[in-house]
Enzyme design. Structure first.
Site, PDB file in Angstrom:
ATOM      1  N   HIS A  13      35.832  37.603  53.602  1.00 33.61           N
ATOM      2  CA  HIS A  13      35.980  37.836  52.041  1.00 33.61           C
ATOM      3  C   HIS A  13      37.336  37.261  51.540  1.00 33.61           C
ATOM      4  CE1 HIS A  13      36.459  39.607  48.001  1.00 33.61           C
ATOM      5  NE2 HIS A  13      35.381  39.627  47.951  1.00 33.61           N
ATOM      6  N   GLU A  61      32.119  31.986  47.163  1.00 35.06           N
ATOM      7  CA  GLU A  61      32.881  32.789  46.143  1.00 35.06           C
ATOM      8  C   GLU A  61      34.231  32.177  45.940  1.00 35.06           C
ATOM      9  OE1 GLU A  61      31.831  37.211  46.086  1.00 35.06           O
ATOM     10  OE2 GLU A  61      33.170  37.216  47.791  1.00 35.06           O
ATOM     11  N   SER A  94      32.673  37.020  39.608  1.00 37.65           N
ATOM     12  CA  SER A  94      32.402  37.621  38.246  1.00 37.65           C
ATOM     13  C   SER A  94      30.933  37.323  37.750  1.00 37.65           C
ATOM     14  CB  SER A  94      33.319  36.588  37.273  1.00 37.65           C
ATOM     15  OG  SER A  94      34.597  36.940  37.458  1.00 37.65           O
ATOM     16  N   LYS A 146      34.184  47.030  47.289  1.00 37.22           N
ATOM     17  CA  LYS A 146      35.547  47.270  47.600  1.00 37.22           C
ATOM     18  C   LYS A 146      36.169  48.559  47.827  1.00 37.22           C
ATOM     19  CE  LYS A 146      35.610  42.594  45.234  1.00 37.22           C
ATOM     20  NZ  LYS A 146      36.292  41.727  44.505  1.00 37.22           N
ATOM     21  N   ASN A 186      29.344  44.527  46.162  1.00 39.25           N
ATOM     22  CA  ASN A 186      30.689  44.777  47.256  1.00 39.25           C
ATOM     23  C   ASN A 186      31.371  45.888  46.245  1.00 39.25           C
ATOM     24  OD1 ASN A 186      32.956  44.850  48.469  1.00 39.25           O
ATOM     25  ND2 ASN A 186      33.330  42.592  48.005  1.00 39.25           N
ATOM     26  N   GLY A 218      36.769  38.505  40.174  1.00 39.98           N
ATOM     27  CA  GLY A 218      37.451  39.447  39.491  1.00 39.98           C
ATOM     28  C   GLY A 218      38.470  38.961  38.380  1.00 39.98           C
ATOM     29  N   GLU A 273      39.623  38.168  49.869  1.00 38.61           N
ATOM     30  CA  GLU A 273      40.661  39.658  49.759  1.00 38.61           C
ATOM     31  C   GLU A 273      41.233  39.529  51.263  1.00 38.61           C
ATOM     32  OE1 GLU A 273      38.352  42.151  47.551  1.00 38.61           O
ATOM     33  OE2 GLU A 273      38.480  40.967  45.932  1.00 38.61           O
TER      34      GLU A 273
HETATM   35  P1  PGA Z   1      33.947  40.226  41.281  1.00 36.57           P
HETATM   36  O1  PGA Z   1      33.834  40.219  42.886  1.00 36.57           O
HETATM   37  O2  PGA Z   1      32.064  40.194  40.998  1.00 36.57           O
HETATM   38  O3  PGA Z   1      34.434  41.326  40.753  1.00 36.57           O
HETATM   39  O4  PGA Z   1      34.373  38.896  40.870  1.00 36.57           O
HETATM   40  C1  PGA Z   1      33.122  39.549  43.642  1.00 36.57           C
HETATM   41  C2  PGA Z   1      33.409  39.721  45.056  1.00 36.57           C
HETATM   42  O5  PGA Z   1      34.677  39.576  45.325  1.00 36.57           O
HETATM   43  O6  PGA Z   1      32.359  39.819  46.210  1.00 36.57           O
END
Ligand code: PGA
Length: 251
Positions: free
Chosen positions: A95, A166, A211, A11, A9, A172, A97
């Protein structure tokens, strides 16, 4: 053994030249055939470019978002038929976010999920609890609510879909769920789906995200109910992403 998944992803990252470089580096590093589903999710504006570069490769791609209508006066949005035009096989829905920064609620996420499926695009439903919810012991309750929102009269909604667990506190942050913590939740998700259909539950890919990197991926992907990963930050670096792919059972 089930074919594992590694999804990247991106983003809201990358510009045209970086997209070209990253995709070409991935193709160069993944020349020999591998037995895994590798999917990238670039920003929507780079989907045509991605489709051109990845056509005739083993890699597939998807949209980071979709609006649950085919066409119409929905400024700034894009629909499943449009994603299909550019060869998207998958789309991310729910997601964290989008749930937390853009206020998408369970009902809206469910509409997106069903819209994608109606058009033959596989929705990747992201679910997960916040740190406070985990500390309050509410993880299973939150997940039940997020999964329950999808159920309609048809109890086989999880057919032809992917779920990504997640935990919001792991996205992140560099703080990954331990393989055991993640396995416990993945098993909970599979058991939830099994209540409706045993076969759908055993076939459902349940990916871990939050992560994931080349150091922790192997232990996570070795757990019985973890079918691969949804990778954010580490998917922007070709070498790291390829190293994560190599942590699956693909060679
Ligand atoms: P990350 O993000 O690997 O940077 O923690 C995962 C995601 O949001 O799908």
């Amino acid at each position: 053994m089930k074919k594992q998944f590694v999804m990247g992803n991106w983003k809201m990252n990358g510009q045209q030249q970086q997209v070209v470089t990253l995709l070409n580096e991935l193709l160069a590093a993944l020349l020999s055939p591998f037995d895994a589903n590798v999917v990238v999710f670039p920003p929507a504006i780079y989907l045509p470019l991605t489709a051109t570069i990845l056509s005739n490769s083993q890699l597939t791609w998807g949209g980071q978002n979709v609006y649950p209508k085919d066409f119409g006066a929905y400024t700034g949005e894009l629909s499943a038929p449009m994603l299909k035009d550019y060869g998207c096989r998958y789309v991310l829905v729910g997601h964290s976010e989008r749930r937390h920064l853009l206020g998408e609620d369970e009902k809206f996420v469910a509409e997106k999920f069903h819209h994608a499926k109606e058009h033959g695009i596989i929705p990747v439903l992201c679910v997960g609890e916040t740190l406070t919810e985990r500390q309050q012991g509410l993880t299973e309750e939150v997940l039940t609510k997020q999964l329950f929102a999808l159920l309609q009269d048809d109890k086989r909604v999880f057919q032809q879909s992917v779920i990504a667990y997640e935990p919001v506190w792991a996205i992140g942050t560099g703080q990954t769920a331990s393989p055991e913590q993640a396995q416990k939740v993945h098993k909970f998700i599979r058991d939830f789906v099994a209540e409706f259909n045993q076969q759908d539950a055993s076939q459902l890919p349940i990916l871990y995200g939050g992560s994931v990197n080349e150091k922790n991926a192997h232990a996570l992907f070795s757990m019985p109910d973890i079918d691969g990963g949804l990778v954010g930050g580490a998917s922007l670096n070709a070498q790291q992403f390829v190293d994560i792919i190599k942590c699956t059972n693909c060679y």
